[in-house]
Motif scaffolding. Sequence first.
Motif, PDB file in Angstrom:
ATOM      1  N   ALA A   1      37.675   5.825  11.417  1.00  0.00           N
ATOM      2  CA  ALA A   1      36.364   5.097  11.421  1.00  0.00           C
ATOM      3  C   ALA A   1      36.558   3.959  12.507  1.00  0.00           C
ATOM      4  CB  ALA A   1      35.778   4.555  10.177  1.00  0.00           C
ATOM      5  N   ALA A   2      37.861   3.256  12.524  1.00  0.00           N
ATOM      6  CA  ALA A   2      38.014   2.102  13.217  1.00  0.00           C
ATOM      7  C   ALA A   2      38.067   2.758  14.745  1.00  0.00           C
ATOM      8  CB  ALA A   2      39.137   1.300  12.840  1.00  0.00           C
ATOM      9  N   LEU A   3      38.722   3.841  14.797  1.00  0.00           N
ATOM     10  CA  LEU A   3      38.991   4.425  16.215  1.00  0.00           C
ATOM     11  C   LEU A   3      37.590   4.584  16.824  1.00  0.00           C
ATOM     12  CD1 LEU A   3      42.067   6.822  15.830  1.00  0.00           C
ATOM     13  CD2 LEU A   3      41.980   4.473  16.757  1.00  0.00           C
ATOM     14  N   ARG A   4      36.642   5.049  15.838  1.00  0.00           N
ATOM     15  CA  ARG A   4      35.512   5.757  16.544  1.00  0.00           C
ATOM     16  C   ARG A   4      34.630   4.357  16.932  1.00  0.00           C
ATOM     17  NH1 ARG A   4      31.996  10.453  13.508  1.00  0.00           N
ATOM     18  NH2 ARG A   4      31.997   8.890  11.832  1.00  0.00           N
ATOM     19  N   ARG A   5      34.831   3.390  16.204  1.00  0.00           N
ATOM     20  CA  ARG A   5      34.055   2.153  16.466  1.00  0.00           C
ATOM     21  C   ARG A   5      34.555   1.528  17.714  1.00  0.00           C
ATOM     22  NH1 ARG A   5      34.479   1.165  10.820  1.00  0.00           N
ATOM     23  NH2 ARG A   5      36.358  -0.238  11.075  1.00  0.00           N
ATOM     24  N   ALA A   6      35.845   1.876  17.950  1.00  0.00           N
ATOM     25  CA  ALA A   6      36.465   1.259  19.268  1.00  0.00           C
ATOM     26  C   ALA A   6      35.903   2.249  20.353  1.00  0.00           C
ATOM     27  CB  ALA A   6      37.942   1.123  19.028  1.00  0.00           C
ATOM     28  N   GLY A   7      35.299   3.122  20.234  1.00  0.00           N
ATOM     29  CA  GLY A   7      35.049   4.223  21.194  1.00  0.00           C
ATOM     30  C   GLY A   7      35.984   5.117  21.677  1.00  0.00           C
ATOM     31  N   ARG A   8      36.719   5.497  20.761  1.00  0.00           N
ATOM     32  CA  ARG A   8      38.019   6.814  20.696  1.00  0.00           C
ATOM     33  C   ARG A   8      37.213   7.875  20.236  1.00  0.00           C
ATOM     34  NH1 ARG A   8      43.194   4.707  20.797  1.00  0.00           N
ATOM     35  NH2 ARG A   8      43.900   7.002  20.460  1.00  0.00           N
ATOM     36  N   PRO A   9      36.833   8.787  21.075  1.00  0.00           N
ATOM     37  CA  PRO A   9      36.084  10.216  20.605  1.00  0.00           C
ATOM     38  C   PRO A   9      37.289  10.834  19.763  1.00  0.00           C
ATOM     39  CG  PRO A   9      37.072  10.410  22.993  1.00  0.00           C
ATOM     40  CD  PRO A   9      37.254   8.697  22.577  1.00  0.00           C
ATOM     41  N   LEU A  10      36.714  11.472  18.759  1.00  0.00           N
ATOM     42  CA  LEU A  10      37.447  12.391  17.499  1.00  0.00           C
ATOM     43  C   LEU A  10      36.797  13.634  17.897  1.00  0.00           C
ATOM     44  CD1 LEU A  10      36.877  10.389  14.403  1.00  0.00           C
ATOM     45  CD2 LEU A  10      38.796  10.225  15.962  1.00  0.00           C
ATOM     46  N   PRO A  11      37.964  14.628  17.826  1.00  0.00           N
ATOM     47  CA  PRO A  11      37.941  16.204  17.686  1.00  0.00           C
ATOM     48  C   PRO A  11      36.440  16.370  16.643  1.00  0.00           C
ATOM     49  CG  PRO A  11      40.127  15.906  17.372  1.00  0.00           C
ATOM     50  CD  PRO A  11      39.401  14.398  17.523  1.00  0.00           C
ATOM     51  N   PRO A  12      35.547  17.268  17.260  1.00  0.00           N
ATOM     52  CA  PRO A  12      34.378  17.454  16.370  1.00  0.00           C
ATOM     53  C   PRO A  12      34.698  17.755  15.086  1.00  0.00           C
ATOM     54  CG  PRO A  12      34.106  18.294  18.492  1.00  0.00           C
ATOM     55  CD  PRO A  12      35.602  17.919  18.455  1.00  0.00           C
ATOM     56  N   PRO A  13      35.775  18.683  14.932  1.00  0.00           N
ATOM     57  CA  PRO A  13      35.937  19.130  13.200  1.00  0.00           C
ATOM     58  C   PRO A  13      36.324  17.812  12.431  1.00  0.00           C
ATOM     59  CG  PRO A  13      36.963  20.648  14.644  1.00  0.00           C
ATOM     60  CD  PRO A  13      36.691  19.527  15.607  1.00  0.00           C
ATOM     61  N   LEU A  14      37.198  16.740  13.146  1.00  0.00           N
ATOM     62  CA  LEU A  14      37.668  15.646  12.384  1.00  0.00           C
ATOM     63  C   LEU A  14      36.413  14.762  12.387  1.00  0.00           C
ATOM     64  CD1 LEU A  14      40.123  14.396  11.190  1.00  0.00           C
ATOM     65  CD2 LEU A  14      40.821  13.457  13.663  1.00  0.00           C
ATOM     66  N   ALA A  15      35.540  14.631  13.339  1.00  0.00           N
ATOM     67  CA  ALA A  15      34.498  13.746  13.095  1.00  0.00           C
ATOM     68  C   ALA A  15      33.565  13.984  12.159  1.00  0.00           C
ATOM     69  CB  ALA A  15      33.540  13.628  14.506  1.00  0.00           C
ATOM     70  N   ALA A  16      33.287  15.607  11.701  1.00  0.00           N
ATOM     71  CA  ALA A  16      32.474  15.907  10.734  1.00  0.00           C
ATOM     72  C   ALA A  16      32.864  15.813   9.518  1.00  0.00           C
ATOM     73  CB  ALA A  16      32.224  17.601  11.056  1.00  0.00           C
ATOM     74  N   ALA A  17      34.171  15.852   9.497  1.00  0.00           N
ATOM     75  CA  ALA A  17      34.939  15.622   8.179  1.00  0.00           C
ATOM     76  C   ALA A  17      34.947  14.340   7.789  1.00  0.00           C
ATOM     77  CB  ALA A  17      36.370  16.108   8.200  1.00  0.00           C
ATOM     78  N   LEU A  18      34.980  13.430   8.861  1.00  0.00           N
ATOM     79  CA  LEU A  18      34.839  12.017   8.555  1.00  0.00           C
ATOM     80  C   LEU A  18      33.519  11.480   7.998  1.00  0.00           C
ATOM     81  CD1 LEU A  18      36.209   8.989   8.854  1.00  0.00           C
ATOM     82  CD2 LEU A  18      35.357   8.888  11.145  1.00  0.00           C
ATOM     83  N   ASP A  19      32.446  12.297   8.781  1.00  0.00           N
ATOM     84  CA  ASP A  19      31.074  11.835   8.241  1.00  0.00           C
ATOM     85  C   ASP A  19      31.024  12.123   6.941  1.00  0.00           C
ATOM     86  OD1 ASP A  19      30.381  10.733  10.677  1.00  0.00           O
ATOM     87  OD2 ASP A  19      29.806  12.825  11.505  1.00  0.00           O
ATOM     88  N   SER A  20      31.601  13.365   6.463  1.00  0.00           N
ATOM     89  CA  SER A  20      31.218  13.713   5.188  1.00  0.00           C
ATOM     90  C   SER A  20      31.676  12.973   3.824  1.00  0.00           C
ATOM     91  CB  SER A  20      31.924  15.297   4.883  1.00  0.00           C
ATOM     92  OG  SER A  20      33.275  15.174   4.823  1.00  0.00           O
ATOM     93  N   VAL A  21      32.529  12.043   4.383  1.00  0.00           N
ATOM     94  CA  VAL A  21      33.253  11.050   3.073  1.00  0.00           C
ATOM     95  C   VAL A  21      32.622   9.711   3.410  1.00  0.00           C
ATOM     96  CG1 VAL A  21      35.200  12.610   3.003  1.00  0.00           C
ATOM     97  CG2 VAL A  21      35.372  10.774   4.683  1.00  0.00           C
ATOM     98  N   GLN A  22      32.138   9.557   4.559  1.00  0.00           N
ATOM     99  CA  GLN A  22      31.381   8.028   4.653  1.00  0.00           C
ATOM    100  C   GLN A  22      29.987   8.034   3.915  1.00  0.00           C
ATOM    101  OE1 GLN A  22      32.124   7.470   8.820  1.00  0.00           O
ATOM    102  NE2 GLN A  22      33.917   6.031   8.362  1.00  0.00           N
TER     103      GLN A  22
END
Length: 220
Positions: free
Chosen positions: A199-220
Amino acid sequence: MNPLAPLPALLLSAALLLASPAPIRAQLAAAPAPAAASAPAAPPATSAPTAADSVFADAPRETLDLAAGPLPFRLFDAAFYQNQVFLLGESHGVGRLQDVDFELLRHLNQRAGVRHYLAEVDGAKAYFLNEYLRTGDEATLRRVFASWVREQQPWGNADFAAKIRRIRALNQTLPPARRIRFVGIDEVQDFGLMADYLAALRRAGRPLPPPLAAALDSVQ
């Protein structure tokens, strides 16, 4: 990264345990005198292991006085400092190990320009350790140690935490280009902290691979 580019000097601290104990040389005593019929014969005596029995008997060695301040490490010759990767083995539970680790890191930072500390931690813990080194926020350090303490891992101890604080204090005396940072190379050790890291990487503007981003969204 260009695989042919020169590597930065770094210290790799890894837990290494001997696969087998040091050989013990049993020495039989002289044959005892005949015993009385009513008394059993005494068993042959063996001597205690000596330094010569150690698997490290022929290895160069140096006695370190940890109370004497920065250690000179006279055992190392000039060729030693030309290396780009330095390995330090350790056995869990050995007293004063973190002191030796820190003194070697400080020495190699000064003599060989070591700035990257490859540790037996995952990427998330390395990220938050570096955040602690940058900010000095004790709450951040406690987040790193939380899972180790909860799971009674060998890293969750006061000596290791004290070493991290000493590295921060050392960094405060160094110019930015020479400051030490952690690099995590282990598997995930704390999934909750890993989610915070992503989440910190994404806030800093670092793109995440789509499957990883979706998995992160599911737990936040």
